[in-house]
Design an enzyme around this catalytic site. Structure first.
Site, PDB file in Angstrom:
ATOM      1  N   CYS A 311     118.781  17.258  41.894  1.00  0.00           N
ATOM      2  CA  CYS A 311     119.984  17.612  41.127  1.00  0.00           C
ATOM      3  C   CYS A 311     119.536  18.375  39.889  1.00  0.00           C
ATOM      4  O   CYS A 311     119.535  17.850  38.779  1.00  0.00           O
ATOM      5  CB  CYS A 311     120.759  16.361  40.738  1.00  0.00           C
ATOM      6  SG  CYS A 311     121.066  15.195  42.084  1.00  0.00           S
ATOM      7  N   PRO A 314     121.311  21.567  34.542  1.00  0.00           N
ATOM      8  CA  PRO A 314     121.178  23.004  34.274  1.00  0.00           C
ATOM      9  C   PRO A 314     119.738  23.507  34.218  1.00  0.00           C
ATOM     10  O   PRO A 314     119.511  24.671  33.954  1.00  0.00           O
ATOM     11  CB  PRO A 314     121.851  23.163  32.912  1.00  0.00           C
ATOM     12  CG  PRO A 314     121.609  21.853  32.238  1.00  0.00           C
ATOM     13  CD  PRO A 314     121.656  20.807  33.320  1.00  0.00           C
ATOM     14  N   GLY A 315     118.753  22.618  34.420  1.00  0.00           N
ATOM     15  CA  GLY A 315     117.398  23.115  34.606  1.00  0.00           C
ATOM     16  C   GLY A 315     116.352  22.687  33.603  1.00  0.00           C
ATOM     17  O   GLY A 315     115.191  23.080  33.729  1.00  0.00           O
ATOM     18  N   GLY A 316     116.715  21.902  32.598  1.00  0.00           N
ATOM     19  CA  GLY A 316     115.741  21.522  31.581  1.00  0.00           C
ATOM     20  C   GLY A 316     114.573  20.725  32.138  1.00  0.00           C
ATOM     21  O   GLY A 316     113.401  21.040  31.876  1.00  0.00           O
ATOM     22  N   GLU A 336     120.455  22.547  43.603  1.00  0.00           N
ATOM     23  CA  GLU A 336     121.662  22.299  42.822  1.00  0.00           C
ATOM     24  C   GLU A 336     122.873  22.509  43.712  1.00  0.00           C
ATOM     25  O   GLU A 336     122.863  23.365  44.602  1.00  0.00           O
ATOM     26  CB  GLU A 336     121.706  23.221  41.598  1.00  0.00           C
ATOM     27  CG  GLU A 336     122.915  23.058  40.710  1.00  0.00           C
ATOM     28  CD  GLU A 336     123.211  21.620  40.333  1.00  0.00           C
ATOM     29  OE1 GLU A 336     124.369  21.196  40.520  1.00  0.00           O
ATOM     30  OE2 GLU A 336     122.300  20.916  39.859  1.00  0.00           O
ATOM     31  N   ASP A 365     124.143  20.532  48.936  1.00  0.00           N
ATOM     32  CA  ASP A 365     124.521  19.167  48.597  1.00  0.00           C
ATOM     33  C   ASP A 365     123.306  18.265  48.755  1.00  0.00           C
ATOM     34  O   ASP A 365     122.756  18.128  49.849  1.00  0.00           O
ATOM     35  CB  ASP A 365     125.645  18.700  49.519  1.00  0.00           C
ATOM     36  CG  ASP A 365     126.297  17.410  49.051  1.00  0.00           C
ATOM     37  OD1 ASP A 365     125.579  16.560  48.465  1.00  0.00           O
ATOM     38  OD2 ASP A 365     127.506  17.233  49.275  1.00  0.00           O
ATOM     39  N   ASP A 383     117.872  13.081  39.212  1.00  0.00           N
ATOM     40  CA  ASP A 383     118.524  12.980  37.900  1.00  0.00           C
ATOM     41  C   ASP A 383     120.022  12.984  38.184  1.00  0.00           C
ATOM     42  O   ASP A 383     120.685  14.007  38.139  1.00  0.00           O
ATOM     43  CB  ASP A 383     118.112  14.165  37.022  1.00  0.00           C
ATOM     44  CG  ASP A 383     118.670  14.059  35.610  1.00  0.00           C
ATOM     45  OD1 ASP A 383     119.091  12.962  35.219  1.00  0.00           O
ATOM     46  OD2 ASP A 383     118.688  15.087  34.908  1.00  0.00           O
ATOM     47  N   CYS A 436     121.262   9.373  32.646  1.00  0.00           N
ATOM     48  CA  CYS A 436     121.434   9.376  31.189  1.00  0.00           C
ATOM     49  C   CYS A 436     122.537   8.387  30.845  1.00  0.00           C
ATOM     50  O   CYS A 436     123.525   8.713  30.193  1.00  0.00           O
ATOM     51  CB  CYS A 436     121.770  10.774  30.680  1.00  0.00           C
ATOM     52  SG  CYS A 436     121.650  10.889  28.876  1.00  0.00           S
TER      53      CYS A 436
END
Length: 505
Positions: A311, A314-316, A336, A365, A383, A436
């Site tokens: 997942c 946004p790529g961090g 993604e 998916d 994540d 998170c």
């Protein structure tokens, strides 16, 4: 003669007077006629108002605010003031709304949303900032006159006059009187009550507190959620190093060996950040990626490892994993689910790819990938999408957009993603499951449910993999085998991480 014009005139965005006067000999007079004074709010307060209204329509403050600040030409202190005002008024309206109701003599549901937004801005200046009361009132009333109309300006003026009659402590005592403890904490620290209860259970369930200390620890956590977070930077190994960030004005992180903390200023002013060789990234997220990269993997073949970020948007974390994979001779596959977020991943990984990191980026998916590519990857990061209760410091609107009913749907998705990740991992490989959020239903319960139905996995102690900048194991990670970070203990987002090893069938 020293210019004493700062003793007169209008007040700027921080409540300080400015010398908007004309001089003639020893006389001074206003630069504008009385009827023209303060018909409009100052640009910083107007920017905060515009962001708040955009957030009410579904925008995200951290994305909307920089755009509005740029359009208004606000920088330096005025930009900082607008940021503090915006985030505080959004974050703390769970406390401010009961104050406004008492001051206005009516429920906030009966106040027009645009007027309520202005009133919240004014009350935050009175109760949550260092703005002098007369400046907070006059500037906010000027804003109301501009954006809400003359009638609304009178209403806002009356509300702020009443609100200014008591201190924050006195208002807290007033609006929490007679409430059950969880409800009282929810109002005082401006969290939905279901979040207060979930965080209390999480502190106990993750071993961060016990029955005797949990009430005090909960207050510490709630207060930390309301503290603006430090700007944490990551120097992506092989692209930048911490020394370069220190030369640009940052301070070395004590927690992350690849991290730094920017005490002030715009991160984009640092060349390494602009070039995506470094980035803004929470230290907890840095530690998580480092831990997965450091985990032992059994029986690696001559072809090298294949890593998967299931997942990735946004790529961090993907960007950090990409350079770590490059250092270990591995290739990273970043997946993604949406095309838009895939493009964000591609942009974030640009510098790593340009530097030679072998990265494959795809859209699909993640729940299907385990069946499509079984027993393929050596290291997999999940994540997972979650409630985000661990990042309430950074996302002021997040606490108001989630409800307790969201948890069950997210937990079902998290189970599917973790199951797929395990299926996609080869025997001897490892899976890092992360959220998170410290919510037990999204963390330990998900891991227990998925692992309880399988005979080909084992959970390992992840705590030894979390090493600080000195190389020592990070303190306060919980009872294990999973890791839980906390804002009030570590100064990070409340990241959860579980390390799972796939065994031979």
């Amino acid at each position: 003669m020293a210019d004493d014009s700062h003793e007169r005139g209008f007040r700027n965005a921080r409540g300080r007077q400015r010398p908007d006067v004309r001089r003639s000999g020893n006389r001074s007079r206003s630069a504008s006629r009385p009827a023209e004074r303060r018909r409009e709010g100052d640009p910083a307060r107007r920017a905060a108002y515009d962001v708040m209204r955009a957030v009410e329509r579904g925008a995200y403050a951290n994305l909307e605010l920089p755009r509005i600040l740029r359009n208004a030409g606000l920088t330096g202190r005025d930009a900082a003031f607008a940021t503090e005002l915006t985030y505080g008024a959004i974050r703390m309206h769970g406390l401010y709304d009961p104050v406004i109701e008492l001051a206005a003599g009516r429920p906030v549901g009966q106040i027009d949303p645009p007027v309520l937004a202005t009133a919240r801005l004014g009350v935050h200046q009175l109760l949550g900032m260092r703005v002098p009361p007369h400046a907070a009132a006059s500037e906010t009333v000027a804003l109301a006159r501009s954006v809400n109309g003359a009638g609304a300006a009178g209403f806002v003026n009356a509300v702020l006059r009443r609100a200014s009659e008591r201190s924050r402590e006195e208002w807290v005592a007033e609006v929490t009187a007679g409430r059950e403890r969880a409800d009282a904490l929810a109002v005082e620290y401006s969290h939905p009550v279901w979040v207060v209860r979930a965080l209390r259970s999480a502190l106990l369930g993750h071993g961060a507190s016990d029955a005797e200390a949990v009430d005090a620890d909960l207050v510490g956590l709630l207060a930390a959620d309301n503290d603006p977070p430090r700007v944490s930077l990551v120097a992506r190994p092989g692209l930048a190093d911490v020394g370069e960030l220190l030369e640009a004005g940052a301070e070395a992180s004590e927690l992350s060996p690849v991290g730094a903390v920017l005490p002030g200023g715009d991160p984009a002013s640092i060349a390494a950040v602009r070039q995506t060789r470094a980035a803004v990234q929470d230290e907890g997220s840095q530690l998580l990626a480092l831990a997965l990269a450091a985990a032992h993997v059994d029986d690696v073949g001559d072809e090298g490892e294949q890593w998967l970020d299931l997942c990735a948007g946004p790529g961090g974390k993907s960007a950090l994993l990409a350079v770590l994979a490059q250092q270990q001779g591995a290739v990273l596959f970043a997946n993604e689910v949406s095309e838009h977020r895939t493009e964000l991943v591609r942009s974030t990984l640009r510098a790593a790819i340009d530097a030679g990191a072998e990265v494959m980026i795809g859209t699909g998916d993640g729940r299907d990938l385990g069946q499509e590519e079984p027993d393929t990857y050596d290291r997999v990061l999940v994540d997972a999408p979650c409630t985000g209760l661990g990042a309430l410091r950074r996302r002021p609107e997040a606490r108001w957009r989630r409800s307790a009913s969201d948890v069950s749907d997210l937990a079902a998705l998290q189970r599917e993603l973790l199951t797929s990740a395990i299926d996609a991992t080869r025997p001897g490989g490892v899976i890092g499951y992360a959220t998170c959020s410290p919510h037990l239903a999204e963390t330990t319960t998900v891991v227990a449910d998925v692992l309880g139905g399988r005979s080909d996995v084992v959970q390992e102690d992840a705590r030894p993999l979390f090493r600080d900048a000195r190389g020592a194991q990070v303190d306060g990670l919980g009872d294990g085998p999973s890791v839980q970070l906390w804002p009030h203990l570590h100064g990070t987002d409340a990241m959860f991480f579980a390390l799972i090893r796939k065994t031979a069938p």
